[in-house]
Write an enzyme that holds these catalytic residues in place. Structure first.
Site, PDB file in Angstrom:
ATOM      1  N   ARG A  73       0.750  -1.193   0.215  1.00 59.05           N
ATOM      2  CA  ARG A  73       0.592  -0.120  -0.109  1.00 59.05           C
ATOM      3  C   ARG A  73       0.747   1.084   0.064  1.00 59.05           C
ATOM      4  O   ARG A  73       0.615   2.315  -0.725  1.00 59.05           O
ATOM      5  CB  ARG A  73      -0.904  -0.469   1.022  1.00 59.05           C
ATOM      6  CG  ARG A  73      -2.360  -0.569   0.955  1.00 59.05           C
ATOM      7  CD  ARG A  73      -3.037  -1.241   1.566  1.00 59.05           C
ATOM      8  NE  ARG A  73      -4.509  -1.651   1.465  1.00 59.05           N
ATOM      9  CZ  ARG A  73      -5.114  -1.680   2.500  1.00 59.05           C
ATOM     10  NH1 ARG A  73      -4.994  -1.984   3.906  1.00 59.05           N
ATOM     11  NH2 ARG A  73      -6.464  -2.821   1.926  1.00 59.05           N
ATOM     12  N   LYS A  89     -19.552 -15.733   1.655  1.00 57.44           N
ATOM     13  CA  LYS A  89     -21.329 -15.539   2.463  1.00 57.44           C
ATOM     14  C   LYS A  89     -22.040 -15.296   0.465  1.00 57.44           C
ATOM     15  O   LYS A  89     -21.461 -14.537   0.198  1.00 57.44           O
ATOM     16  CB  LYS A  89     -21.461 -14.916   3.269  1.00 57.44           C
ATOM     17  CG  LYS A  89     -21.283 -15.229   4.334  1.00 57.44           C
ATOM     18  CD  LYS A  89     -21.390 -14.576   6.211  1.00 57.44           C
ATOM     19  CE  LYS A  89     -21.174 -14.527   7.477  1.00 57.44           C
ATOM     20  NZ  LYS A  89     -21.418 -13.707   8.424  1.00 57.44           N
ATOM     21  N   GLY A 113      -8.448  -8.220  -1.720  1.00 57.43           N
ATOM     22  CA  GLY A 113      -8.255  -9.201  -0.630  1.00 57.43           C
ATOM     23  C   GLY A 113      -7.605 -10.500  -0.491  1.00 57.43           C
ATOM     24  O   GLY A 113      -6.832 -10.272  -0.629  1.00 57.43           O
ATOM     25  N   GLY A 170     -12.875  -3.808   0.950  1.00 59.55           N
ATOM     26  CA  GLY A 170     -13.883  -2.783   0.392  1.00 59.55           C
ATOM     27  C   GLY A 170     -14.547  -2.172  -0.332  1.00 59.55           C
ATOM     28  O   GLY A 170     -15.998  -2.412  -1.062  1.00 59.55           O
TER      29      GLY A 170
END
Ligand code: AMP
Length: 395
Positions: A38, A199, A352, A375
């Site tokens: 990052r 999920k 991710g 996200g």
């Protein structure tokens, strides 16, 4: 809407506040940064500002210090790593908007870099309080947002501050918008999306949005079992969201209606327990035995997915195909990373676990774009407007 970037404004001699995403993993024992990706991703913007004689003021959050000073979350290791990467001394303020920050930023000279302390040492940051936003803005003349990883959050340093200064994007956000936005707005076809992860509920927005755009939707990971149960198959003890069975059915029929090929795994690597040590089998996905849980896709599935992506011209991938934390069940995720590295297509990875798998395999330079925001990229793929981007000036 195209947003103004650094190149659309004159930064010469100006104090420029840059919101970066320096939320890097730090080893709790040694205090060392374990992955500087990052920080490296922010360098093009910082270097451009230095080359163009700006006075560079950087800010970021790190972890969740809950609104108060906590040495554990200090940006000191980031200041040191930045100094090393830039080859100049980055001065770290002792606070965010206090005396130290004010003194360093009022005396800053062209070609110098000051890093403010962790913006989340103030609870006002996440509440997007205007007084805090104004105090940040008062230290600079221009605001640049280059923190794609937090662009989905409406905080003072990502959104509020843009009300008080000319606000433009840095090169990292520009690049994220070019690739993620390009895939959604004008993808080369065939367009294949691969969605994994635990999920369905986390990915429903992305599935809905992508069903209008893709030719093929591949669903793997823990999500797939909710779909199988919805179709009446036995899924053993596999992860499942029982309250999402109707939703899964709806998605299956929507895909059919829209002419989207929806691919689910054909076979699974199952285990008697959620660990590396259970009894294992490879079984058809529709026949998972009682007492076994699907923890990865099987070899036939890998072949099927490979066939589905081999002629693709755009591929978006988000989420692991199995429990990649366990080595034994990371085969499917690694196979997808490898197949994407070999095809002649625009390949976009949504941060991710998928991004981590690619890095681990040393395949990062074989992908078109690896998003720096898990996200944020997910929300972007859902078609949502990210507040940190919305706040920037239009071209
Ligand atoms: P996400 O953050 O939604 O992309 O989900 C990532 C998580 O999904 C990882 O921690 C994986 O372990 C988990 N996951 C992937 N496949 C499975 C599976 N078959 N069963 C349980 N968890 C899974």
């Amino acid at each position: 809407m195209n947003k103004k970037t650094l190149k659309d404004i004159d930064v010469n001699g100006k104090k420029v506040l840059v919101r970066c995403d320096f939320n890097v993993p730090i080893d709790a024992e040694t205090g060392n940064i374990t992955d500087n990706r990052r920080i490296r991703a922010a360098l093009p913007t910082i270097q451009y500002l230095l080359d163009n004689k700006a006075k560079v003021i950087l800010c970021s959050h790190l972890g969740r210090p809950k609104g108060e000073f906590n040495l554990k979350y200090s940006l000191k290791p980031v200041a040191e790593e930045l100094s090393r990467l830039l080859g100049l001394q980055v001065k770290l303020a002792e606070d965010v908007i206090g005396n130290s920050a004010k003194e360093l930023t009022s005396n800053i000279k062209e070609g110098e870099v000051v890093l403010l302390e962790n913006v989340r040492f103030h609870s006002e940051e996440e509440k997007n309080y205007s007084e805090f936003s104004k105090a940040l803005a008062n230290m600079a003349e221009i605001y640049v947002n280059d923190a794609f990883g937090t662009a989905h959050r409406a905080h003072s340093s990502t959104t509020g501050v843009a009300s008080y200064l000319p606000a433009v994007s840095g090169f990292l956000i520009e690049k994220e918008l070019e690739f993620l936005g390009g895939a959604l707005e004008n993808p080369a076809h065939p367009f294949v999306a691969i969605l994994g992860g635990a999920k369905v509920s986390d990915k429903i927005g992305v599935i809905e949005n992508l069903l209008d755009k893709v030719d093929t939707l591949i669903i793997g990971g823990g999500m797939a079992y909710t779909f199988y149960k919805a179709q009446g198959h036995n899924i053993g003890t596999s992860i499942c969201e029982d309250d999402k069975l109707d939703l899964a059915k709806e998605i299956l029929s929507k895909a059919e209606l829209k002419g989207v090929k929806l691919l689910l795994p054909l076979d699974n690597h199952v285990s008697s327990e959620y660990s590396n040590n259970g009894e294992e089998r490879i079984v058809p996905s529709t026949e998972i035995p009682d007492g076994f849980m699907g923890l990865d896709i099987g070899p036939k599935t890998i072949e099927c997915f490979e066939d589905a992506v081999k002629d693709a011209k755009t591929v978006v991938w988000n989420g692991p195909l199995g429990v990649c934390e366990f080595d034994k069940f990371s085969t499917g995720t690694k196979a997808v990373a490898t197949m994407l590295s070999k095809i002649d297509a625009v390949t976009i990875i949504g941060g991710g676990d998928s991004a981590a798998a690619i890095e681990k395999l040393g395949l990062a330079d074989k992908m078109t774009h690896i998003s720096t925001g898990g996200g944020a990229s997910l929300e972007f793929l859902e078609g949502k407007v990210l507040p940190g981007i919305d706040a920037l000036q239009n071209k």
